[in-house]
Design a protein around this motif. Structure first.
Motif, PDB file in Angstrom:
ATOM      1  N   PRO A 248     -60.106  45.016  59.369  1.00 14.83           N
ATOM      2  CA  PRO A 248     -59.923  45.596  58.439  1.00 14.83           C
ATOM      3  C   PRO A 248     -58.945  45.278  57.982  1.00 14.83           C
ATOM      4  CG  PRO A 248     -60.349  47.499  59.151  1.00 14.83           C
ATOM      5  CD  PRO A 248     -60.516  46.117  60.172  1.00 14.83           C
ATOM      6  N   ALA A 249     -58.237  44.670  56.369  1.00 13.70           N
ATOM      7  CA  ALA A 249     -57.216  45.320  55.904  1.00 13.70           C
ATOM      8  C   ALA A 249     -56.152  46.111  56.398  1.00 13.70           C
ATOM      9  CB  ALA A 249     -57.299  45.350  54.388  1.00 13.70           C
ATOM     10  N   GLY A 254     -49.296  44.583  46.645  1.00 17.74           N
ATOM     11  CA  GLY A 254     -49.225  43.883  46.726  1.00 17.74           C
ATOM     12  C   GLY A 254     -49.756  42.388  47.103  1.00 17.74           C
ATOM     13  N   ASN A 255     -50.325  41.844  46.842  1.00 15.52           N
ATOM     14  CA  ASN A 255     -49.941  40.096  47.922  1.00 15.52           C
ATOM     15  C   ASN A 255     -51.304  40.568  47.735  1.00 15.52           C
ATOM     16  OD1 ASN A 255     -49.024  37.625  48.909  1.00 15.52           O
ATOM     17  ND2 ASN A 255     -48.630  38.773  50.646  1.00 15.52           N
ATOM     18  N   MET A 256     -51.222  41.735  48.817  1.00 17.62           N
ATOM     19  CA  MET A 256     -53.062  41.307  49.464  1.00 17.62           C
ATOM     20  C   MET A 256     -53.894  41.700  49.247  1.00 17.62           C
ATOM     21  SD  MET A 256     -54.634  44.516  49.965  1.00 17.62           S
ATOM     22  CE  MET A 256     -54.845  44.856  51.667  1.00 17.62           C
ATOM     23  N   ILE A 257     -53.899  41.633  47.647  1.00 15.63           N
ATOM     24  CA  ILE A 257     -54.966  41.656  47.036  1.00 15.63           C
ATOM     25  C   ILE A 257     -56.500  40.446  45.917  1.00 15.63           C
ATOM     26  CG2 ILE A 257     -55.148  44.241  46.888  1.00 15.63           C
ATOM     27  CD1 ILE A 257     -54.182  41.999  43.712  1.00 15.63           C
ATOM     28  N   ALA A 258     -56.974  40.308  45.404  1.00 12.57           N
ATOM     29  CA  ALA A 258     -57.252  39.790  44.738  1.00 12.57           C
ATOM     30  C   ALA A 258     -57.514  39.744  43.081  1.00 12.57           C
ATOM     31  CB  ALA A 258     -58.236  38.850  45.021  1.00 12.57           C
ATOM     32  N   ASP A 259     -57.982  41.410  42.688  1.00  7.70           N
ATOM     33  CA  ASP A 259     -58.313  42.137  42.064  1.00  7.70           C
ATOM     34  C   ASP A 259     -58.586  43.601  42.298  1.00  7.70           C
ATOM     35  OD1 ASP A 259     -58.980  41.438  38.510  1.00  7.70           O
ATOM     36  OD2 ASP A 259     -60.647  43.155  40.013  1.00  7.70           O
ATOM     37  N   VAL A 260     -57.906  44.195  41.377  1.00 11.58           N
ATOM     38  CA  VAL A 260     -57.890  45.892  41.426  1.00 11.58           C
ATOM     39  C   VAL A 260     -58.090  46.207  39.823  1.00 11.58           C
ATOM     40  CG1 VAL A 260     -56.291  47.688  41.967  1.00 11.58           C
ATOM     41  CG2 VAL A 260     -55.779  45.216  43.149  1.00 11.58           C
ATOM     42  N   THR A 261     -58.940  47.563  40.752  1.00  8.24           N
ATOM     43  CA  THR A 261     -58.822  48.257  39.064  1.00  8.24           C
ATOM     44  C   THR A 261     -59.043  49.315  39.886  1.00  8.24           C
ATOM     45  OG1 THR A 261     -61.798  48.964  39.816  1.00  8.24           O
ATOM     46  CG2 THR A 261     -61.108  46.853  38.703  1.00  8.24           C
ATOM     47  N   ILE A 262     -58.824  50.667  39.451  1.00  3.98           N
ATOM     48  CA  ILE A 262     -58.401  52.582  39.819  1.00  3.98           C
ATOM     49  C   ILE A 262     -60.183  52.913  40.773  1.00  3.98           C
ATOM     50  CG2 ILE A 262     -58.082  54.571  39.062  1.00  3.98           C
ATOM     51  CD1 ILE A 262     -56.029  52.348  38.020  1.00  3.98           C
ATOM     52  N   GLU A 263     -60.327  52.190  40.470  1.00  3.26           N
ATOM     53  CA  GLU A 263     -61.557  52.566  41.698  1.00  3.26           C
ATOM     54  C   GLU A 263     -62.133  51.495  42.772  1.00  3.26           C
ATOM     55  OE1 GLU A 263     -62.644  51.847  38.187  1.00  3.26           O
ATOM     56  OE2 GLU A 263     -62.006  54.298  37.240  1.00  3.26           O
ATOM     57  N   SER A 265     -60.441  47.522  45.318  1.00  7.18           N
ATOM     58  CA  SER A 265     -60.264  46.414  44.968  1.00  7.18           C
ATOM     59  C   SER A 265     -60.236  45.395  46.383  1.00  7.18           C
ATOM     60  CB  SER A 265     -58.507  46.644  46.296  1.00  7.18           C
ATOM     61  OG  SER A 265     -57.836  47.516  45.113  1.00  7.18           O
ATOM     62  N   ILE A 266     -60.471  44.040  45.382  1.00  7.32           N
ATOM     63  CA  ILE A 266     -61.254  43.377  46.216  1.00  7.32           C
ATOM     64  C   ILE A 266     -59.848  42.463  46.881  1.00  7.32           C
ATOM     65  CG2 ILE A 266     -62.498  40.836  46.128  1.00  7.32           C
ATOM     66  CD1 ILE A 266     -63.451  41.603  43.230  1.00  7.32           C
ATOM     67  N   TYR A 267     -60.137  42.544  48.121  1.00  6.57           N
ATOM     68  CA  TYR A 267     -58.925  41.984  48.950  1.00  6.57           C
ATOM     69  C   TYR A 267     -58.449  40.260  48.918  1.00  6.57           C
ATOM     70  CZ  TYR A 267     -58.970  46.413  50.285  1.00  6.57           C
ATOM     71  OH  TYR A 267     -58.918  47.699  50.292  1.00  6.57           O
ATOM     72  N   PRO A 271     -54.411  34.647  55.415  1.00  6.43           N
ATOM     73  CA  PRO A 271     -53.270  35.258  55.537  1.00  6.43           C
ATOM     74  C   PRO A 271     -52.624  36.769  55.010  1.00  6.43           C
ATOM     75  CG  PRO A 271     -52.117  34.154  55.139  1.00  6.43           C
ATOM     76  CD  PRO A 271     -53.383  33.570  55.341  1.00  6.43           C
ATOM     77  N   ASN A 272     -53.552  36.130  53.573  1.00  5.07           N
ATOM     78  CA  ASN A 272     -52.734  37.576  52.818  1.00  5.07           C
ATOM     79  C   ASN A 272     -52.993  39.016  52.416  1.00  5.07           C
ATOM     80  OD1 ASN A 272     -51.522  34.620  51.548  1.00  5.07           O
ATOM     81  ND2 ASN A 272     -51.795  35.409  49.224  1.00  5.07           N
ATOM     82  N   LYS A 273     -54.310  38.979  53.467  1.00  6.09           N
ATOM     83  CA  LYS A 273     -54.744  40.108  53.575  1.00  6.09           C
ATOM     84  C   LYS A 273     -53.833  41.065  54.010  1.00  6.09           C
ATOM     85  CE  LYS A 273     -59.220  41.692  55.107  1.00  6.09           C
ATOM     86  NZ  LYS A 273     -60.702  41.588  56.082  1.00  6.09           N
ATOM     87  N   TYR A 274     -53.881  40.494  55.343  1.00  4.94           N
ATOM     88  CA  TYR A 274     -53.234  41.296  56.303  1.00  4.94           C
ATOM     89  C   TYR A 274     -51.518  41.132  55.566  1.00  4.94           C
ATOM     90  CZ  TYR A 274     -57.067  40.638  58.643  1.00  4.94           C
ATOM     91  OH  TYR A 274     -58.763  40.707  58.532  1.00  4.94           O
ATOM     92  N   GLU A 275     -51.368  40.526  54.753  1.00  8.55           N
ATOM     93  CA  GLU A 275     -49.186  40.512  54.508  1.00  8.55           C
ATOM     94  C   GLU A 275     -49.299  41.355  52.790  1.00  8.55           C
ATOM     95  OE1 GLU A 275     -47.962  36.518  54.763  1.00  8.55           O
ATOM     96  OE2 GLU A 275     -48.599  36.952  57.107  1.00  8.55           O
ATOM     97  N   ALA A 276     -49.460  42.891  52.862  1.00 11.19           N
ATOM     98  CA  ALA A 276     -49.260  43.151  51.965  1.00 11.19           C
ATOM     99  C   ALA A 276     -47.739  43.844  51.646  1.00 11.19           C
ATOM    100  CB  ALA A 276     -49.948  45.376  52.103  1.00 11.19           C
ATOM    101  N   GLY A 277     -47.026  43.266  50.052  1.00 16.30           N
ATOM    102  CA  GLY A 277     -45.459  43.916  49.952  1.00 16.30           C
ATOM    103  C   GLY A 277     -44.991  42.573  50.190  1.00 16.30           C
ATOM    104  N   THR A 278     -43.752  41.979  49.607  1.00 16.30           N
ATOM    105  CA  THR A 278     -43.430  41.205  50.173  1.00 16.30           C
ATOM    106  C   THR A 278     -42.569  41.067  51.414  1.00 16.30           C
ATOM    107  OG1 THR A 278     -42.104  41.591  47.728  1.00 16.30           O
ATOM    108  CG2 THR A 278     -40.650  40.601  49.350  1.00 16.30           C
TER     109      THR A 278
END
Ligand code: PMP
Length: 406
Positions: A248-249, A254-263, A265-267, A271-278
């Motif tokens: 799992p993630a 940021g960077n690791m998501i495709a779409d975020v709501t408050i409820e 997230s879709i990742y 490789p982006n899924k495992y590379e959160a942030g800058t």
């Protein structure tokens, strides 16, 4: 084969002309970190002078340059490791962070109480402590494959320790404290036959031995850029495509998501899924420059030359009165650990530094293996392809002088 042109490669490393205590620097601390060729230093400067931007997000020219450089770096790592896909290459801070990623994401999802993680007595603390943490969190059990007195991994005993509860085998390829090379191909086969996943710690192997992950078949593989002539703060965890579903993630952001709501997230996909942030963009680009440099020199030629250095130094060091070699495994790379009777390792390290010779003296972040061999600390010279027989002779003379009571 043509002779290895060490004079020419030395000219690529500006730091090797430094003077230390009135002597030309002799860098024998390569297992701790390696020096950087001009090609890497120039690549970092070029990135900051001409390409610097955050990646993936902005639609402007420098973002495109930085993104291209970063994704080229990923492809360079893929080719260097012989991985099947760029998406299997995840940039992290180093081997330590890579192992923690596997422990915290894969480990927490897949380990149940009573499941077993099998490591070896040779491991660096980076391949011990993350498994202790995840074992404590999940109720899994940490088991250890033994070595013999010479530091050879006992593969027969390792095979017997693999059972129906073994979920992961995590072993180093080259032991940082004593230089043992382990039979990783055999270990991968043994683990897979039992249905376990395998992590190989390549921190000390990639600078010294050729690697082809597609044929090795490891599920997870980690290394650090700074140990292979690249920058600090950048490294890689390789996640084979076959383990993406079960991994799992880890960090969110940021960077690791495709779409975020408050409820929810879709990742993104790897490789982006495992590379959160800058990420460490510039140093990833610098790492690629280092790998290209190593490929240009040739990893096979490097391995052959370094083996010659180790074969030259080993019997000559062993012949000095009072020297005990620590780790005399059949297959070794780069590392020549020893103790000198009547001298604390730190004192030997200081005496060598007086002559401009840099070695590590201490426990090398691998206390279990040193204690297994009856020691707390050793002196550890470790060689790279820019080292020479002349440097080894100066080192041997310094040890002989200490041994003789000078
Ligand atoms: N594994 C091994 C075998 C090592 O030698 C090292 C570094 N000494 C590590 C893991 C950890 O590497 P880093 O500190 O760069 O994360």
């Amino acid at each position: 084969a043509e002779a290895f042109d060490v004079t020419s490669v030395r000219a690529d490393f500006p730091i090797l002309t430094e003077r230390v205590n009135g002597h030309q620097l002799i860098w024998f601390d390569n297992a701790a970190t390696t020096q950087k060729p001009q090609a890497v230093i120039d690549r970092l400067a070029h990135f900051y002078a001409h390409e610097n931007s955050n990646i993936h997000r902005a639609a402007h020219t420098l973002a495109a340059r930085a993104t291209d450089a970063y994704e080229d770096a990923r492809a360079t790592v893929r080719d260097f490791l012989g991985a099947a896909r760029s998406e299997e290459i995840i940039f992290v801070r180093g081997a330590t962070e890579g192992i923690n990623l596997v422990a915290q994401s894969w480990g927490r999802k897949n380990l149940l109480p009573g499941d077993e993680i099998l490591i070896s007595e040779l491991e660096h603390h980076a391949n011990i402590v993350p498994w202790q943490i995840v074992a404590k969190a999940t109720g899994a059990v940490l088991k250890t494959a033994p070595v013999d007195q010479a530091g050879n991994l006992l593969v027969g005993e390792l095979a017997e320790l693999i059972g129906p509860r073994t979920k992961l085998v995590a072993v180093t390829w080259v032991a940082n404290a004593i230089g043992t090379v382990t039979p990783v191909r055999e270990i991968v086969e043994l683990a897979h036959r039992a249905g376990a996943r395998v992590l190989i710690d390549g921190a000390q192997s990639v600078p010294h031995l050729p690697v082809s992950l597609a044929s090795l078949g490891a599920d997870f593989f980690v290394f650090s850029g700074h140990k292979i002539y690249g920058p600090t703060g950048i490294g890689v965890v390789y996640l084979a495509e076959r383990v993406w579903e079960e991994t799992p993630a880890w960090h969110g952001g940021g960077n690791m998501i495709a779409d975020v709501t408050i409820e929810r997230s879709i990742y993104q996909d790897p490789p982006n899924k495992y590379e959160a942030g800058t990420g460490n963009i510039a140093d990833a680009v610098g790492l690629a420059a280092a790998l290209r440099y190593v490929s240009k020199v040739g990893i096979d030629r490097i391995a052959t030359y370094e083996a010659q250095l180790l074969d030259y130094a080993t019997p000559r060091l062993a012949a000095i009165p009072g020297v005990r070699l620590v780790g005399t495994a059949q297959h070794k790379a780069s590392v020549l650990s020893f103790v000198l009777a009547g001298h604390e390792p730190e004192d030997v390290g200081r005496a060598l530094n007086q002559r401009g010779i840099a070695v590590r003296a201490g426990h090398h972040c691998a206390q279990p293996i040193l204690r297994r061999l009856g020691l707390e600390k050793t002196v550890r010279p470790s060689f790279a392809f820019y080292n020479t027989v002349d440097e080894i002779d100066l080192f041997l003379q310094a040890i002989a002088d200490l041994s003789g009571g000078e």
